[in-house]
Design a protein around this motif. Structure first.
Motif, PDB file in Angstrom:
ATOM      1  N   GLU A  22       0.820  -1.219   0.000  1.00 26.67           N
ATOM      2  CA  GLU A  22       0.000   0.000   0.000  1.00 26.67           C
ATOM      3  C   GLU A  22       0.851   1.266   0.000  1.00 26.67           C
ATOM      4  O   GLU A  22       0.482   2.254  -0.613  1.00 26.67           O
ATOM      5  CB  GLU A  22      -0.927   0.024   1.220  1.00 26.67           C
ATOM      6  CG  GLU A  22      -2.142  -0.840   1.060  1.00 26.67           C
ATOM      7  CD  GLU A  22      -3.209  -0.554   2.086  1.00 26.67           C
ATOM      8  OE1 GLU A  22      -4.380  -0.673   1.729  1.00 26.67           O
ATOM      9  OE2 GLU A  22      -2.884  -0.216   3.248  1.00 26.67           O
ATOM     10  N   ARG A  70      -4.371   1.284  -2.574  1.00 25.81           N
ATOM     11  CA  ARG A  70      -5.367   0.833  -1.594  1.00 25.81           C
ATOM     12  C   ARG A  70      -5.582  -0.643  -1.875  1.00 25.81           C
ATOM     13  O   ARG A  70      -5.958  -1.026  -2.979  1.00 25.81           O
ATOM     14  CB  ARG A  70      -6.663   1.613  -1.772  1.00 25.81           C
ATOM     15  CG  ARG A  70      -7.788   1.135  -0.907  1.00 25.81           C
ATOM     16  CD  ARG A  70      -7.521   1.489   0.570  1.00 25.81           C
ATOM     17  NE  ARG A  70      -8.695   1.174   1.340  1.00 25.81           N
ATOM     18  CZ  ARG A  70      -8.745   0.263   2.303  1.00 25.81           C
ATOM     19  NH1 ARG A  70      -7.664  -0.402   2.625  1.00 25.81           N
ATOM     20  NH2 ARG A  70      -9.851   0.025   2.950  1.00 25.81           N
ATOM     21  N   ARG A  72      -7.542  -4.000  -0.595  1.00 21.92           N
ATOM     22  CA  ARG A  72      -8.582  -4.609   0.245  1.00 21.92           C
ATOM     23  C   ARG A  72      -8.457  -6.117   0.097  1.00 21.92           C
ATOM     24  O   ARG A  72      -8.365  -6.634  -1.008  1.00 21.92           O
ATOM     25  CB  ARG A  72      -9.966  -4.152  -0.188  1.00 21.92           C
ATOM     26  CG  ARG A  72     -10.191  -2.690   0.095  1.00 21.92           C
ATOM     27  CD  ARG A  72     -11.625  -2.301  -0.102  1.00 21.92           C
ATOM     28  NE  ARG A  72     -11.767  -0.893   0.231  1.00 21.92           N
ATOM     29  CZ  ARG A  72     -12.627  -0.099  -0.347  1.00 21.92           C
ATOM     30  NH1 ARG A  72     -13.437  -0.563  -1.262  1.00 21.92           N
ATOM     31  NH2 ARG A  72     -12.699   1.168   0.014  1.00 21.92           N
ATOM     32  N   ALA A  96      -4.779   4.808  -4.473  1.00 14.86           N
ATOM     33  CA  ALA A  96      -5.450   5.384  -3.306  1.00 14.86           C
ATOM     34  C   ALA A  96      -6.309   6.580  -3.676  1.00 14.86           C
ATOM     35  O   ALA A  96      -7.331   6.819  -3.050  1.00 14.86           O
ATOM     36  CB  ALA A  96      -4.428   5.774  -2.244  1.00 14.86           C
ATOM     37  N   GLU A  99     -10.139   4.853  -6.200  1.00 12.85           N
ATOM     38  CA  GLU A  99     -10.512   3.479  -5.868  1.00 12.85           C
ATOM     39  C   GLU A  99     -11.577   2.901  -6.789  1.00 12.85           C
ATOM     40  O   GLU A  99     -11.879   1.723  -6.722  1.00 12.85           O
ATOM     41  CB  GLU A  99     -10.968   3.389  -4.413  1.00 12.85           C
ATOM     42  CG  GLU A  99      -9.826   3.591  -3.442  1.00 12.85           C
ATOM     43  CD  GLU A  99     -10.210   3.256  -2.023  1.00 12.85           C
ATOM     44  OE1 GLU A  99     -10.879   2.232  -1.808  1.00 12.85           O
ATOM     45  OE2 GLU A  99      -9.829   4.027  -1.128  1.00 12.85           O
ATOM     46  N   SER A 102     -10.482  -0.570  -9.489  1.00 10.52           N
ATOM     47  CA  SER A 102      -9.727  -1.595  -8.767  1.00 10.52           C
ATOM     48  C   SER A 102      -9.640  -2.851  -9.611  1.00 10.52           C
ATOM     49  O   SER A 102     -10.495  -3.111 -10.445  1.00 10.52           O
ATOM     50  CB  SER A 102     -10.367  -1.905  -7.412  1.00 10.52           C
ATOM     51  OG  SER A 102     -11.628  -2.496  -7.608  1.00 10.52           O
TER      52      SER A 102
END
Length: 141
Positions: A22, A70, A72, A96, A99, A102
């Motif tokens: 990240e 970012r 997840r 970041a 988003e 993705s």
């Protein structure tokens, strides 16, 4: 070579791996890897990279674009022994600052315990078609 940071558990190494990813932090990323020429890394759509130096150079190129990511994580499963852990999970990675774009990635991470604590010895990531996220496999192997 990486710092001599001691990771007390494979979960600590995994957390440090994704934090380094990240933050696009090369030194932190390489601190999680075993100092071994048998380590292996496959980035989504990329070739099989073998050896600490080759993996370091690949991560340097990945991080050269700058900016934070970012990440997840979901659908994690793990198999553990006292000296190894295999973790599989779904990564959703985006810049970041945007988003909305993705990319889902299926990842397998392998960690081993040695004299300097736990270290990553393999990371394999493959792109996943966005529409298939959450679906059960259609073919069992």
């Amino acid at each position: 070579m990486p710092s001599q940071k001691i990771f007390a558990s494979p979960q600590d190494v995994e957390a440090a791996f994704y934090e380094a990813l990240e933050n696009s932090d090369l030194e932190a990323m390489m601190a999680v890897w075993a100092e071994d020429e048998e380590v292996v890394c496959v980035h989504p759509g990329g070739p099989r990279l073998v050896g600490y130096n080759e993996i370091r150079e690949a991560w340097r190129r990945v991080f050269s674009g700058g900016g934070k990511l970012r990440v997840r994580l979901s659908q994690q499963t793990a198999i553990s022994t006292p000296f190894a852990m295999i973790s599989t999970l779904l990564e959703s990675i985006a810049k970041a600052d945007n988003e909305s774009q993705s990319a889902p990635v299926a990842a397998t991470n392998v960690y081993v315990r040695g004299a300097l604590g736990w270290r990553m010895v393999a990371h394999h990531a493959s792109p996943v078609p966005p529409a298939s996220v959450g679906e059960a496999p259609r073919i069992l192997h």
